[in-house]
Design a protein around this motif. Structure first.
Motif, PDB file in Angstrom:
ATOM      1  N   UNK A  12       0.843  -1.199   0.000  1.00 61.17           N
ATOM      2  CA  UNK A  12       0.000   0.000   0.000  1.00 61.17           C
ATOM      3  C   UNK A  12       0.877   1.248   0.000  1.00 61.17           C
ATOM      4  N   UNK A  13       1.961   1.227   0.775  1.00 60.31           N
ATOM      5  CA  UNK A  13       2.890   2.354   0.790  1.00 60.31           C
ATOM      6  C   UNK A  13       3.558   2.529  -0.577  1.00 60.31           C
ATOM      7  N   UNK A  14       3.935   1.423  -1.177  1.00 62.98           N
ATOM      8  CA  UNK A  14       4.563   1.453  -2.503  1.00 62.98           C
ATOM      9  C   UNK A  14       3.599   2.033  -3.547  1.00 62.98           C
ATOM     10  N   UNK A  15       2.359   1.608  -3.486  1.00 61.72           N
ATOM     11  CA  UNK A  15       1.328   2.085  -4.414  1.00 61.72           C
ATOM     12  C   UNK A  15       1.072   3.585  -4.202  1.00 61.72           C
ATOM     13  N   UNK A  16       0.964   3.995  -2.950  1.00 61.20           N
ATOM     14  CA  UNK A  16       0.727   5.408  -2.651  1.00 61.20           C
ATOM     15  C   UNK A  16       1.894   6.267  -3.140  1.00 61.20           C
ATOM     16  N   UNK A  17       3.123   5.796  -2.932  1.00 60.18           N
ATOM     17  CA  UNK A  17       4.298   6.547  -3.380  1.00 60.18           C
ATOM     18  C   UNK A  17       4.302   6.697  -4.900  1.00 60.18           C
ATOM     19  N   UNK A  18       3.937   5.635  -5.604  1.00 56.99           N
ATOM     20  CA  UNK A  18       3.878   5.702  -7.063  1.00 56.99           C
ATOM     21  C   UNK A  18       2.828   6.722  -7.504  1.00 56.99           C
ATOM     22  N   UNK A  44       4.838  14.439 -11.184  1.00 55.46           N
ATOM     23  CA  UNK A  44       5.519  14.538 -12.482  1.00 55.46           C
ATOM     24  C   UNK A  44       4.722  15.342 -13.499  1.00 55.46           C
ATOM     25  N   UNK A  45       3.483  15.670 -13.150  1.00 56.59           N
ATOM     26  CA  UNK A  45       2.660  16.447 -14.066  1.00 56.59           C
ATOM     27  C   UNK A  45       1.975  15.613 -15.128  1.00 56.59           C
ATOM     28  N   UNK A  46       1.903  14.308 -14.914  1.00 57.83           N
ATOM     29  CA  UNK A  46       1.227  13.430 -15.871  1.00 57.83           C
ATOM     30  C   UNK A  46      -0.212  13.901 -16.062  1.00 57.83           C
ATOM     31  N   UNK A  47      -0.627  13.999 -17.288  1.00 57.48           N
ATOM     32  CA  UNK A  47      -1.996  14.424 -17.597  1.00 57.48           C
ATOM     33  C   UNK A  47      -2.995  13.414 -17.039  1.00 57.48           C
ATOM     34  N   UNK A  48      -4.196  13.870 -16.688  1.00 53.37           N
ATOM     35  CA  UNK A  48      -5.197  12.945 -16.127  1.00 53.37           C
ATOM     36  C   UNK A  48      -5.417  11.697 -16.973  1.00 53.37           C
ATOM     37  N   UNK A  49      -5.387  11.824 -18.279  1.00 50.15           N
ATOM     38  CA  UNK A  49      -5.583  10.668 -19.144  1.00 50.15           C
ATOM     39  C   UNK A  49      -4.463   9.645 -19.057  1.00 50.15           C
ATOM     40  N   UNK A  50      -3.280  10.072 -18.639  1.00 46.66           N
ATOM     41  CA  UNK A  50      -2.140   9.175 -18.530  1.00 46.66           C
ATOM     42  C   UNK A  50      -1.933   8.595 -17.146  1.00 46.66           C
ATOM     43  N   UNK A  51      -2.704   9.073 -16.184  1.00 44.85           N
ATOM     44  CA  UNK A  51      -2.534   8.653 -14.795  1.00 44.85           C
ATOM     45  C   UNK A  51      -2.729   7.142 -14.633  1.00 44.85           C
ATOM     46  N   UNK A  52      -3.834   6.622 -15.137  1.00 45.20           N
ATOM     47  CA  UNK A  52      -4.108   5.182 -14.998  1.00 45.20           C
ATOM     48  C   UNK A  52      -3.049   4.352 -15.711  1.00 45.20           C
ATOM     49  N   UNK A  53      -2.669   4.776 -16.901  1.00 42.77           N
ATOM     50  CA  UNK A  53      -1.657   4.035 -17.649  1.00 42.77           C
ATOM     51  C   UNK A  53      -0.325   4.014 -16.912  1.00 42.77           C
ATOM     52  N   UNK A  54       0.003   5.108 -16.241  1.00 46.99           N
ATOM     53  CA  UNK A  54       1.278   5.207 -15.545  1.00 46.99           C
ATOM     54  C   UNK A  54       1.370   4.279 -14.338  1.00 46.99           C
ATOM     55  N   UNK A  55       0.245   3.886 -13.786  1.00 45.78           N
ATOM     56  CA  UNK A  55       0.288   2.994 -12.623  1.00 45.78           C
ATOM     57  C   UNK A  55      -0.118   1.555 -12.967  1.00 45.78           C
ATOM     58  N   UNK A  56      -0.406   1.293 -14.227  1.00 45.17           N
ATOM     59  CA  UNK A  56      -0.906  -0.019 -14.631  1.00 45.17           C
ATOM     60  C   UNK A  56       0.052  -1.162 -14.312  1.00 45.17           C
ATOM     61  N   UNK A  57       1.329  -0.966 -14.510  1.00 47.59           N
ATOM     62  CA  UNK A  57       2.287  -2.047 -14.273  1.00 47.59           C
ATOM     63  C   UNK A  57       2.239  -2.535 -12.835  1.00 47.59           C
ATOM     64  N   UNK A  58       2.241  -1.611 -11.886  1.00 45.20           N
ATOM     65  CA  UNK A  58       2.183  -2.008 -10.478  1.00 45.20           C
ATOM     66  C   UNK A  58       0.814  -2.582 -10.126  1.00 45.20           C
ATOM     67  N   UNK A  59      -0.244  -1.994 -10.631  1.00 45.12           N
ATOM     68  CA  UNK A  59      -1.583  -2.518 -10.377  1.00 45.12           C
ATOM     69  C   UNK A  59      -1.695  -3.951 -10.905  1.00 45.12           C
ATOM     70  N   UNK A  60      -1.143  -4.196 -12.091  1.00 40.70           N
ATOM     71  CA  UNK A  60      -1.173  -5.549 -12.658  1.00 40.70           C
ATOM     72  C   UNK A  60      -0.395  -6.515 -11.774  1.00 40.70           C
ATOM     73  N   UNK A  61       0.790  -6.118 -11.341  1.00 41.71           N
ATOM     74  CA  UNK A  61       1.620  -6.966 -10.479  1.00 41.71           C
ATOM     75  C   UNK A  61       0.884  -7.345  -9.191  1.00 41.71           C
TER      76      UNK A  61
END
Length: 96
Positions: A46-52, A59-76
């Motif tokens: 949970x700490x790792x996920x929150x930090x990501x 980093x200023x990731x656009x809202x549309x890219x937010x889910x994609x940017x965390x997908x790898x960890x969510x999948x894991x």
């Protein structure tokens, strides 16, 4: 999203609420529930996920890219939770 109803409240264009409504039959094996339970049972993850998530926002990731940017960890983490329950792997990314 074909397997749920989605309600979004965004007064003045600012998203304040998101509600997903799913069937009772799908709840035991839904990736979202399995991820939630994994995070509750493994505080270090949970700490790792929150930090990501914080890093993605910082980093200023656009809202549309937010889910994609965390997908790898969510999948894991979801794969881990599914294995623990004897369920086969399943992609977490629903948009193609």
């Amino acid at each position: 999203m074909t397997d749920r109803l989605l309600y979004v409240r965004a007064p003045d264009g600012i998203r304040s609420h998101v509600l997903h409504v799913v069937s009772r039959e799908s709840w035991p094996h839904r990736n979202q529930r399995l991820l939630r339970d994994c995070l509750r049972g493994h505080p270090e993850e949970a700490d790792r996920y929150a930090a990501l998530k914080r890093a993605i926002v910082a980093s200023g990731t656009a809202p549309g890219g937010y889910a994609a940017a965390k997908t790898s960890l969510v999948q894991e983490l979801t794969d881990r939770a599914r294995v623990e329950r004897g369920l086969p792997p399943e992609p977490v990314w629903e948009k193609g």
